[in-house]
Design an enzyme around this catalytic site. Sequence first.
Site, PDB file in Angstrom:
ATOM      1  N   ARG A  55       8.079  -5.967   2.059  1.00  0.00           N
ATOM      2  CA  ARG A  55       7.332  -5.189   1.265  1.00  0.00           C
ATOM      3  C   ARG A  55       7.979  -3.752   1.395  1.00  0.00           C
ATOM      4  NH1 ARG A  55       6.783  -1.559   4.351  1.00  0.00           N
ATOM      5  NH2 ARG A  55       5.300  -0.535   3.137  1.00  0.00           N
ATOM      6  N   GLY A  56       7.395  -3.117   0.415  1.00  0.00           N
ATOM      7  CA  GLY A  56       8.055  -1.786   0.230  1.00  0.00           C
ATOM      8  C   GLY A  56       9.084  -2.073  -1.122  1.00  0.00           C
ATOM      9  N   ALA A  57       8.868  -1.074  -2.086  1.00  0.00           N
ATOM     10  CA  ALA A  57       9.621  -1.232  -3.196  1.00  0.00           C
ATOM     11  C   ALA A  57      11.229  -1.348  -3.025  1.00  0.00           C
ATOM     12  CB  ALA A  57       9.270   0.052  -4.115  1.00  0.00           C
ATOM     13  N   ARG A  98       5.845  -9.467  -7.423  1.00  0.00           N
ATOM     14  CA  ARG A  98       4.821  -8.114  -7.213  1.00  0.00           C
ATOM     15  C   ARG A  98       5.271  -7.176  -8.546  1.00  0.00           C
ATOM     16  NH1 ARG A  98       4.214  -5.634  -1.654  1.00  0.00           N
ATOM     17  NH2 ARG A  98       2.265  -5.207  -2.741  1.00  0.00           N
ATOM     18  N   GLN A 207      -0.485  -1.120   6.757  1.00  0.00           N
ATOM     19  CA  GLN A 207       1.232  -0.909   6.962  1.00  0.00           C
ATOM     20  C   GLN A 207       1.472   0.610   7.745  1.00  0.00           C
ATOM     21  OE1 GLN A 207      -0.554  -1.616   4.200  1.00  0.00           O
ATOM     22  NE2 GLN A 207       0.795  -2.664   2.610  1.00  0.00           N
ATOM     23  N   ASP A 248       6.209   3.484  -5.615  1.00  0.00           N
ATOM     24  CA  ASP A 248       6.631   2.078  -5.878  1.00  0.00           C
ATOM     25  C   ASP A 248       7.335   2.261  -7.391  1.00  0.00           C
ATOM     26  OD1 ASP A 248       4.936   1.188  -3.926  1.00  0.00           O
ATOM     27  OD2 ASP A 248       5.682  -0.723  -4.471  1.00  0.00           O
ATOM     28  N   ASN A 258       2.196   4.656  -6.039  1.00  0.00           N
ATOM     29  CA  ASN A 258       2.140   4.490  -4.672  1.00  0.00           C
ATOM     30  C   ASN A 258       1.136   4.008  -3.914  1.00  0.00           C
ATOM     31  OD1 ASN A 258       4.111   4.527  -2.335  1.00  0.00           O
ATOM     32  ND2 ASN A 258       2.777   6.140  -1.308  1.00  0.00           N
TER      33      ASN A 258
END
Length: 362
Positions: A55-57, A98, A207, A248, A258
């Site tokens: 995860r995380g852009a 996503r 997170q 994001d 975000n």
Amino acid sequence: MEDIASRLKVKPLWFDDAERKFVWLDTRLLPWEEVYRSTTDYRRVARAIKDMEIRGAPAIGVSAAFGMALAAIYSGAGTVEELLKKLEEAKRVLASTRPTAYNLFWALERVWRRAVEAASGTSKVSEVVEAVLAEAKEIYYEDIRQNMAIGRYGAELIEDGDTILTHCNAGALATAGYGTALGVIRAAVEQGKRIKVFATETRPLLQGARLTVWELMKEGVDVTLITDNMVGYVMSKGMIDKVVVGADRITVDGYVANKIGTYMIALAANRHGIPFYVAAPTSTFDPNLRGPSIPIEERDPSEVYTVLGRLRIAPEGVKAYNPAFDITPPELVTAIITEKGVVTPPYVESIPRLLGLGARRG
Ligand code: MRU
């Protein structure tokens, strides 16, 4: 030539050349277990993104690019046309994981363009496959270099003795390595600045508590965990000097999507006169969007009425709402730190200039 990835203290994902497979750290299991997974199947990469093992852009973008590489390597295609068809299908599957992280669509488009370009010059499947893999690797190495550049630019805004609040995880675990918001903190620490960090736990998937605290403690950075609802209080007590978060997706006029809760932090920072910085590579900027029009992912309500699916915290049958991101308007953003430098308001001018789009007004 030095492999820049060898400098990383936390290496969340990479391509294993010897076994032609993609490897990643399953972030769902942190901080309890450090489990690396691997696959040669792009559909498994898509599942890892959707289920947030990755995860995380930026990490999503890089992984999707390697997903395309796997789709090419293991396509079984006999002709270049057949290979492009398979890649188009892989692109569709990976893109459906996503919806908010712009890096996902940016990376898929970039790999796809490279495939089409290679296909126009050869009838050899193997040449197109190698071009696709090379592009994915370029995206990977670029991400690490860009994070380090974001760190260098961002560290100039940080003073010795600062206490920085961050939200969610915009660290090594959200990128190919090093991190964006945490990259700024890492770079400041590497410069010898004494930095303290406040990390919000980041409900519902934690997170901040699970990942940001894990990676900062691993490197000996002074980090204090707070719950999301403590932000206003710690700011009012003068305990926070700066906020640095990731993104994001950022529009051409400076709206920032975000992790849910970012907007509330920006409002509180504004009320208390605390600089609010966003750290993101230019691959997070969507050149086609303006205003608060970013698509926001809605996730399963069970993430809200349970703690990580393990403990139910509300009565059976409760209704729950679970937007995964929010949008912070440009007037609350002090500056955006990118690998090309720091941009400041008016974003309607500075962002198009940064992206080489030519300024547009209104
Ligand atoms: O839902 P997540 O964990 O993918 O959300 C991540 C964030 O909101 C990060 O702040 C953002 O992707 C930037 S990561 C460098």
